[in-house]
Enzyme design. Structure first.
Site, PDB file in Angstrom:
ATOM      1  N   GLY A 250       6.476  13.298 -20.372  1.00  0.00           N
ATOM      2  CA  GLY A 250       5.541  12.328 -20.889  1.00  0.00           C
ATOM      3  C   GLY A 250       4.064  12.511 -20.693  1.00  0.00           C
ATOM      4  O   GLY A 250       3.296  11.666 -21.144  1.00  0.00           O
ATOM      5  N   GLU A 292      10.301  16.738 -17.194  1.00  0.00           N
ATOM      6  CA  GLU A 292      10.774  17.089 -18.541  1.00  0.00           C
ATOM      7  C   GLU A 292       9.651  17.064 -19.573  1.00  0.00           C
ATOM      8  O   GLU A 292       9.651  16.213 -20.458  1.00  0.00           O
ATOM      9  CB  GLU A 292      11.857  16.101 -18.964  1.00  0.00           C
ATOM     10  CG  GLU A 292      13.040  16.042 -18.045  1.00  0.00           C
ATOM     11  CD  GLU A 292      14.025  14.961 -18.462  1.00  0.00           C
ATOM     12  OE1 GLU A 292      13.615  13.818 -18.732  1.00  0.00           O
ATOM     13  OE2 GLU A 292      15.220  15.276 -18.528  1.00  0.00           O
ATOM     14  N   PRO A 293       8.715  17.985 -19.493  1.00  0.00           N
ATOM     15  CA  PRO A 293       7.649  17.995 -20.497  1.00  0.00           C
ATOM     16  C   PRO A 293       8.159  18.481 -21.853  1.00  0.00           C
ATOM     17  O   PRO A 293       8.919  19.448 -21.934  1.00  0.00           O
ATOM     18  CB  PRO A 293       6.638  18.993 -19.919  1.00  0.00           C
ATOM     19  CG  PRO A 293       7.460  19.911 -19.072  1.00  0.00           C
ATOM     20  CD  PRO A 293       8.573  19.073 -18.509  1.00  0.00           C
ATOM     21  N   GLY A 294       7.760  17.793 -22.897  1.00  0.00           N
ATOM     22  CA  GLY A 294       8.069  18.244 -24.256  1.00  0.00           C
ATOM     23  C   GLY A 294       6.756  18.476 -24.965  1.00  0.00           C
ATOM     24  O   GLY A 294       6.261  19.589 -25.118  1.00  0.00           O
ATOM     25  N   ARG A 295       6.142  17.339 -25.333  1.00  0.00           N
ATOM     26  CA  ARG A 295       4.866  17.340 -26.043  1.00  0.00           C
ATOM     27  C   ARG A 295       3.807  18.217 -25.368  1.00  0.00           C
ATOM     28  O   ARG A 295       3.127  18.997 -26.041  1.00  0.00           O
ATOM     29  CB  ARG A 295       4.393  15.879 -26.067  1.00  0.00           C
ATOM     30  CG  ARG A 295       3.139  15.574 -26.777  1.00  0.00           C
ATOM     31  CD  ARG A 295       2.726  14.121 -26.422  1.00  0.00           C
ATOM     32  NE  ARG A 295       3.838  13.206 -26.549  1.00  0.00           N
ATOM     33  CZ  ARG A 295       4.109  12.498 -27.642  1.00  0.00           C
ATOM     34  NH1 ARG A 295       3.344  12.589 -28.699  1.00  0.00           N
ATOM     35  NH2 ARG A 295       5.146  11.678 -27.668  1.00  0.00           N
ATOM     36  N   CYS A 363       6.668   9.179 -52.532  1.00  0.00           N
ATOM     37  CA  CYS A 363       6.595   7.900 -53.234  1.00  0.00           C
ATOM     38  C   CYS A 363       6.753   6.778 -52.229  1.00  0.00           C
ATOM     39  O   CYS A 363       7.823   6.160 -52.105  1.00  0.00           O
ATOM     40  CB  CYS A 363       7.671   7.836 -54.303  1.00  0.00           C
ATOM     41  SG  CYS A 363       7.463   9.166 -55.480  1.00  0.00           S
ATOM     42  N   TYR A 392       7.203  16.969 -32.258  1.00  0.00           N
ATOM     43  CA  TYR A 392       7.705  15.858 -33.079  1.00  0.00           C
ATOM     44  C   TYR A 392       7.199  15.884 -34.515  1.00  0.00           C
ATOM     45  O   TYR A 392       6.972  14.836 -35.109  1.00  0.00           O
ATOM     46  CB  TYR A 392       7.385  14.504 -32.408  1.00  0.00           C
ATOM     47  CG  TYR A 392       7.851  14.449 -30.971  1.00  0.00           C
ATOM     48  CD1 TYR A 392       9.215  14.376 -30.673  1.00  0.00           C
ATOM     49  CD2 TYR A 392       6.967  14.529 -29.900  1.00  0.00           C
ATOM     50  CE1 TYR A 392       9.660  14.370 -29.358  1.00  0.00           C
ATOM     51  CE2 TYR A 392       7.403  14.527 -28.582  1.00  0.00           C
ATOM     52  CZ  TYR A 392       8.757  14.438 -28.326  1.00  0.00           C
ATOM     53  OH  TYR A 392       9.190  14.433 -27.032  1.00  0.00           O
TER      54      TYR A 392
HETATM   55  C1  PLP Z   1      11.283  12.512 -25.111  1.00  0.00           C
HETATM   56  C2  PLP Z   1      11.672  12.714 -23.713  1.00  0.00           C
HETATM   57  C3  PLP Z   1      10.976  13.610 -22.905  1.00  0.00           C
HETATM   58  C4  PLP Z   1       9.750  14.349 -23.375  1.00  0.00           C
HETATM   59  O1  PLP Z   1       8.665  13.517 -23.565  1.00  0.00           O
HETATM   60  P1  PLP Z   1       7.246  14.161 -23.964  1.00  0.00           P
HETATM   61  O2  PLP Z   1       6.370  13.000 -24.209  1.00  0.00           O
HETATM   62  O3  PLP Z   1       7.470  14.972 -25.177  1.00  0.00           O
HETATM   63  O4  PLP Z   1       6.822  14.987 -22.797  1.00  0.00           O
HETATM   64  C5  PLP Z   1      11.435  13.812 -21.630  1.00  0.00           C
HETATM   65  N1  PLP Z   1      12.527  13.185 -21.162  1.00  0.00           N
HETATM   66  C6  PLP Z   1      13.223  12.307 -21.908  1.00  0.00           C
HETATM   67  C7  PLP Z   1      14.427  11.664 -21.350  1.00  0.00           C
HETATM   68  C8  PLP Z   1      12.822  12.054 -23.200  1.00  0.00           C
HETATM   69  O5  PLP Z   1      13.512  11.170 -23.932  1.00  0.00           O
END
Ligand code: PLP
Length: 433
Positions: A250, A292-295, A363, A392
């Site tokens: 996050g 758990e980094p994604g973004r 549309c 995303y």
């Molecule tokens: C979406 C999510 C993440 C990643 O969040 P980011 O904002 O992309 O870092 C990590 N853990 C869980 C459980 C998620 O649902």
């Protein structure tokens, strides 16, 4: 510039990862997703180094695959020795096909079907992050049938509101994800897991939300306090020594200049120090921390290129610049009002500017990429770049209006290669009987 890998060349064209984006648009056509592969790898290494250094041996990042999910991304994660989060059979299949070592995968989701559970066990997923009592019992039963004892983390909700947008806010007691500590249900969840013969409880998981800037560190520090106290309580109550705490993902990324730029290693150090101190206070050993980094790994490593089509000026009202993609490749403004920085990549700097809404081709009136932006003298055929689209966007893309998904082009230090090819008209029909 919004990100250091974005520059302007002598032709006044926008460059990404050192490449002229107008040339890439011409060569590969638009819409086109770009990734700066080196930046993704650097981010993985940065998280790994900081976590090992400041949070103790065994602490490590887990890439949240849902942010950008395709085979080559899991090849990168495999090569960078990352762990990954997966949330569906489709994501598991993608990672498997990329040769990702499944013992380093965590399986997430608030409603895993029996089919998903069986498939994940068959694929050898390392850990399930169990989200509910129903899932716990279903998993135990299916694991028993298969003669497997499945390692799990239990997802609990610490009751933290990170003050971000509602749709990406998941750590509150009334969330659809996880089991609440506050109501006493999380303690019951622990007890239930310990009583099941085919479940091996390894530790705890929580995730409070996304796009969290946490400038005063309160969000993650409060989360850590609640989780560490809960861990200690459960360990004492049940005579356990569980030592894994996954505190979720996050960290926020910078979409527009007004967003702060987070120093992630510094934040990890501050949080790591806080965890050590708090554990001393509780007289408990500091656990292995997973994040758990994604973004924050992929967002600014991505950019989307489009070609300008129709330009509509309504005197006294507003102007519209339409591009050849839209909510089908980037639904984030329509979903959450997300902000983006945009450029006319064919003419980056000029006094001649047009205020306009940058809109897609679908549309649907809400098919907006970004309202009220300033583009330098846009003309039909110009290339428009939308920055920070690595998270995303591709993973949330759709075929609405039977629009094909764009290609994904990886830019590496030495060259470029297509990671996902553009969908053709035949692809659009491929499931129709
Ligand atoms: C979406 C999510 C993440 C990643 O969040 P980011 O904002 O992309 O870092 C990590 N853990 C869980 C459980 C998620 O649902």
């Amino acid at each position: 510039m919004i990100c250091p890998n974005i520059t302007v060349n002598e032709k006044n064209h926008l460059c990404f990862a050192g490449r002229d984006t107008t040339q890439l648009a011409e060569k590969y056509s638009t819409p086109l997703y770009l990734y700066d592969e080196q930046l993704i790898r650097q981010k993985c290494r940065m998280y790994k180094k900081a976590m090992a250094e400041y949070m103790g041996a065994g602490s490590r990042p887990v890439y949240a695959g849902k942010a950008a999910c395709f085979k080559h991304m899991y090849e990168i994660m495999g090569q960078e020795d990352m762990c990954v989060d997966l949330v569906s059979s489709g994501e598991i299949y993608t990672a498997m096909k990329a040769g990702f070592p499944m013992e380093r995968a965590f399986f997430h989701g608030n409603n895993k079907t029996d089919g998903d559970i069986a498939y994940a066990i068959d694929c050898g997923v390392g850990h399930f992050v169990v989200d509910s009592f129903d899932e716990l019992y279903a998993l135990d039963a299916i694991a028993k049938e298969k003669g497997v004892v499945q390692k799990v983390l239990l997802r609990v909700t610490p009751g933290i509101d990170p003050h971000t947008y509602e749709a990406v806010n998941t750590g509150k007691v009334d969330s659809k994800f996880g089991v609440a500590i506050e109501t006493g249900q999380a303690a019951e969840f622990c007890k239930a897991a310990l009583e099941l013969s085919n479940i091996s409880l390894q530790g705890w998981h929580c995730h409070v939300g996304s796009q969290v800037f946490d400038e005063d560190h309160s969000v993650y520090h409060d989360t850590a306090e609640i989780m560490l106290s809960f861990m200690k309580e459960m360990n004492e109550k049940h005579g356990l020594s569980l030592n894994v705490l996954n505190i979720g993902g996050g960290y926020g990324v910078r979409y527009v200049n007004s967003d702060p730029a987070i120093d992630i290693p510094q934040n990890i150090k501050t949080l790591g120090d806080f965890i050590k101190e708090y554990c001393e206070k509780l007289a408990m050993p500091a656990p292995i921390i997973l994040m758990e980094p994604g973004r924050s790994i992929v967002a600014d490593a991505g950019m989307t290129l489009y070609t300008v089509g129709t330009i509509k000026k309504i005197p006294g009202y507003k102007n519209y610049v339409s591009i050849d993609g839209g909510m089908t490749d980037n639904p984030r403004y329509a979903l959450y009002g997300s902000k983006y920085t945009v450029f006319n990549a064919s003419r980056v700097e000029s006094e001649d500017k047009l205020r306009c809404d940058l809109v897609g081709r679908c549309c649907e009136s809400d098919d907006v990429i970004q309202p009220d932006v300033s583009l330098t003298a846009p003309g039909r055929g110009d290339v428009v770049a939308v920055c920070t689209t690595g998270a995303y966007n591709y993973s949330m893309s759709s075929n609405y209006n039977r629009v094909g998904r764009p290609a994904v082009l990886m830019l590496t230090e030495t060259g470029e290669h297509i990671a996902v090819r553009r969908e053709t008209l035949e692809d659009i029909l491929s499931c129709d009987m």
